[in-house]
Motif scaffolding. Sequence first.
Motif, mmCIF file in Angstrom:
data_model
loop_
_atom_site.group_PDB
_atom_site.id
_atom_site.type_symbol
_atom_site.label_atom_id
_atom_site.label_comp_id
_atom_site.label_asym_id
_atom_site.label_seq_id
_atom_site.Cartn_x
_atom_site.Cartn_y
_atom_site.Cartn_z
ATOM 1 N N TRP A 73 -4.224 -8.340 45.929
ATOM 2 C CA TRP A 73 -4.375 -8.486 47.382
ATOM 3 C C TRP A 73 -3.726 -7.316 48.113
ATOM 4 C CZ3 TRP A 73 -6.855 -11.275 50.983
ATOM 5 C CH2 TRP A 73 -6.375 -11.221 52.286
ATOM 6 N N LEU A 74 -2.534 -6.920 47.686
ATOM 7 C CA LEU A 74 -1.811 -5.824 48.314
ATOM 8 C C LEU A 74 -2.641 -4.549 48.305
ATOM 9 C CD1 LEU A 74 0.935 -4.757 49.463
ATOM 10 C CD2 LEU A 74 1.498 -4.171 47.117
ATOM 11 N N LEU A 75 -3.279 -4.267 47.188
ATOM 12 C CA LEU A 75 -4.061 -3.038 47.062
ATOM 13 C C LEU A 75 -5.379 -3.098 47.832
ATOM 14 C CD1 LEU A 75 -3.472 -2.371 43.272
ATOM 15 C CD2 LEU A 75 -2.352 -1.258 45.217
ATOM 16 N N VAL A 76 -5.992 -4.275 47.892
ATOM 17 C CA VAL A 76 -7.321 -4.391 48.500
ATOM 18 C C VAL A 76 -7.254 -4.617 50.005
ATOM 19 C CG1 VAL A 76 -9.444 -5.755 48.510
ATOM 20 C CG2 VAL A 76 -8.340 -5.196 46.346
ATOM 21 N N ALA A 77 -6.472 -5.585 50.455
ATOM 22 C CA ALA A 77 -6.500 -5.950 51.876
ATOM 23 C C ALA A 77 -5.130 -5.974 52.530
ATOM 24 C CB ALA A 77 -7.153 -7.321 52.033
ATOM 25 N N GLY A 78 -4.079 -6.215 51.779
ATOM 26 C CA GLY A 78 -2.759 -6.413 52.357
ATOM 27 C C GLY A 78 -2.244 -5.239 53.162
ATOM 28 N N LEU A 106 5.944 -8.627 63.501
ATOM 29 C CA LEU A 106 6.604 -8.003 62.354
ATOM 30 C C LEU A 106 6.969 -9.040 61.294
ATOM 31 C CD1 LEU A 106 8.867 -5.370 64.126
ATOM 32 C CD2 LEU A 106 6.630 -5.039 63.059
ATOM 33 N N LYS A 107 7.245 -10.278 61.703
ATOM 34 C CA LYS A 107 7.534 -11.338 60.737
ATOM 35 C C LYS A 107 6.298 -11.736 59.939
ATOM 36 C CE LYS A 107 11.427 -13.522 63.024
ATOM 37 N NZ LYS A 107 11.920 -14.757 63.668
ATOM 38 N N LEU A 108 5.118 -11.428 60.446
ATOM 39 C CA LEU A 108 3.879 -11.748 59.742
ATOM 40 C C LEU A 108 3.532 -10.722 58.662
ATOM 41 C CD1 LEU A 108 1.751 -12.924 62.769
ATOM 42 C CD2 LEU A 108 2.435 -14.318 60.831
ATOM 43 N N ILE A 109 4.192 -9.592 58.660
ATOM 44 C CA ILE A 109 3.870 -8.538 57.695
ATOM 45 C C ILE A 109 4.103 -8.978 56.249
ATOM 46 C CG2 ILE A 109 4.512 -6.226 56.900
ATOM 47 C CD1 ILE A 109 4.733 -5.419 59.834
ATOM 48 N N PRO A 110 5.218 -9.613 55.903
ATOM 49 C CA PRO A 110 5.381 -10.012 54.484
ATOM 50 C C PRO A 110 4.290 -10.946 53.982
ATOM 51 C CG PRO A 110 7.479 -10.126 55.616
ATOM 52 C CD PRO A 110 6.444 -9.870 56.658
ATOM 53 N N VAL A 111 3.863 -11.906 54.803
ATOM 54 C CA VAL A 111 2.806 -12.815 54.352
ATOM 55 C C VAL A 111 1.454 -12.105 54.326
ATOM 56 C CG1 VAL A 111 2.141 -13.876 56.553
ATOM 57 C CG2 VAL A 111 2.032 -15.205 54.470
ATOM 58 N N LEU A 113 1.101 -9.036 53.353
ATOM 59 C CA LEU A 113 1.139 -8.212 52.147
ATOM 60 C C LEU A 113 1.006 -9.046 50.878
ATOM 61 C CD1 LEU A 113 3.941 -5.662 53.060
ATOM 62 C CD2 LEU A 113 1.497 -5.209 52.851
ATOM 63 N N MET A 114 1.630 -10.214 50.850
ATOM 64 C CA MET A 114 1.619 -11.058 49.644
ATOM 65 C C MET A 114 1.470 -12.524 50.039
ATOM 66 S SD MET A 114 4.231 -9.269 47.112
ATOM 67 C CE MET A 114 4.055 -7.549 46.730
ATOM 68 N N PRO A 115 0.220 -12.977 50.282
ATOM 69 C CA PRO A 115 0.017 -14.344 50.787
ATOM 70 C C PRO A 115 0.016 -15.443 49.739
ATOM 71 C CG PRO A 115 -2.079 -13.227 50.642
ATOM 72 C CD PRO A 115 -1.029 -12.225 50.249
ATOM 73 N N LEU A 116 -0.246 -15.115 48.505
ATOM 74 C CA LEU A 116 -0.334 -16.153 47.482
ATOM 75 C C LEU A 116 1.062 -16.624 47.084
ATOM 76 C CD1 LEU A 116 -3.142 -14.587 45.306
ATOM 77 C CD2 LEU A 116 -3.365 -16.285 47.107
ATOM 78 N N GLY A 117 1.213 -17.921 46.907
ATOM 79 C CA GLY A 117 2.513 -18.479 46.577
ATOM 80 C C GLY A 117 3.350 -18.783 47.800
ATOM 81 N N LYS A 118 2.735 -18.738 48.973
ATOM 82 C CA LYS A 118 3.425 -19.029 50.223
ATOM 83 C C LYS A 118 2.781 -20.257 50.867
ATOM 84 C CE LYS A 118 5.640 -14.850 50.732
ATOM 85 N NZ LYS A 118 5.350 -14.245 49.508
ATOM 86 N N GLU A 119 3.553 -20.939 51.702
ATOM 87 C CA GLU A 119 3.053 -22.106 52.411
ATOM 88 C C GLU A 119 3.498 -22.020 53.867
ATOM 89 O OE1 GLU A 119 3.015 -26.931 51.832
ATOM 90 O OE2 GLU A 119 4.245 -25.683 50.545
#
Length: 130
Positions: A73-78, A106-111, A113-119
């Motif tokens: 995800w990071l490489l394709v869309a993140g 700015l708080k939305l940037i980590p999710v 970049l890496m959305p899987l495994g988050k809720e």
Amino acid sequence: MRTLLNLIWLVFAGAWLALGYAVAGVICCVLVVTIPFGIASFRIAAYVLWPFGRTVVERRDAGVMSALGNVVWLLVAGVWLAIGHVLTAVPLFLSVIGIPMGIANLKLIPVSLMPLGKEIVSTDRPFAPR
């Protein structure tokens, strides 16, 4: 106060960012293999529309597949979605009323970049079991 911030957010940043996530989700759902990425993208699009009053927490059951999926995800869309967050945060910081929205962006940037495994959960109950 959350409702007012969410309405202002929706007009100035939320609608555009949610559209970007929705486009990424549709593109990911075209191929069968990337459907989990599309679902994650749609989930984040809903979060981006109305972010105040909600937060992102790590899922306890996330494993190696989530980590590998996050790399793809990071490489394709993140990276592109994170750049969109930065580009919308900068103008929001230029006004006093936009500062909380810029911080939220700015708080939305980590999710992004890496959305899987988050809720995404309510801020009233960030540690509530699902």
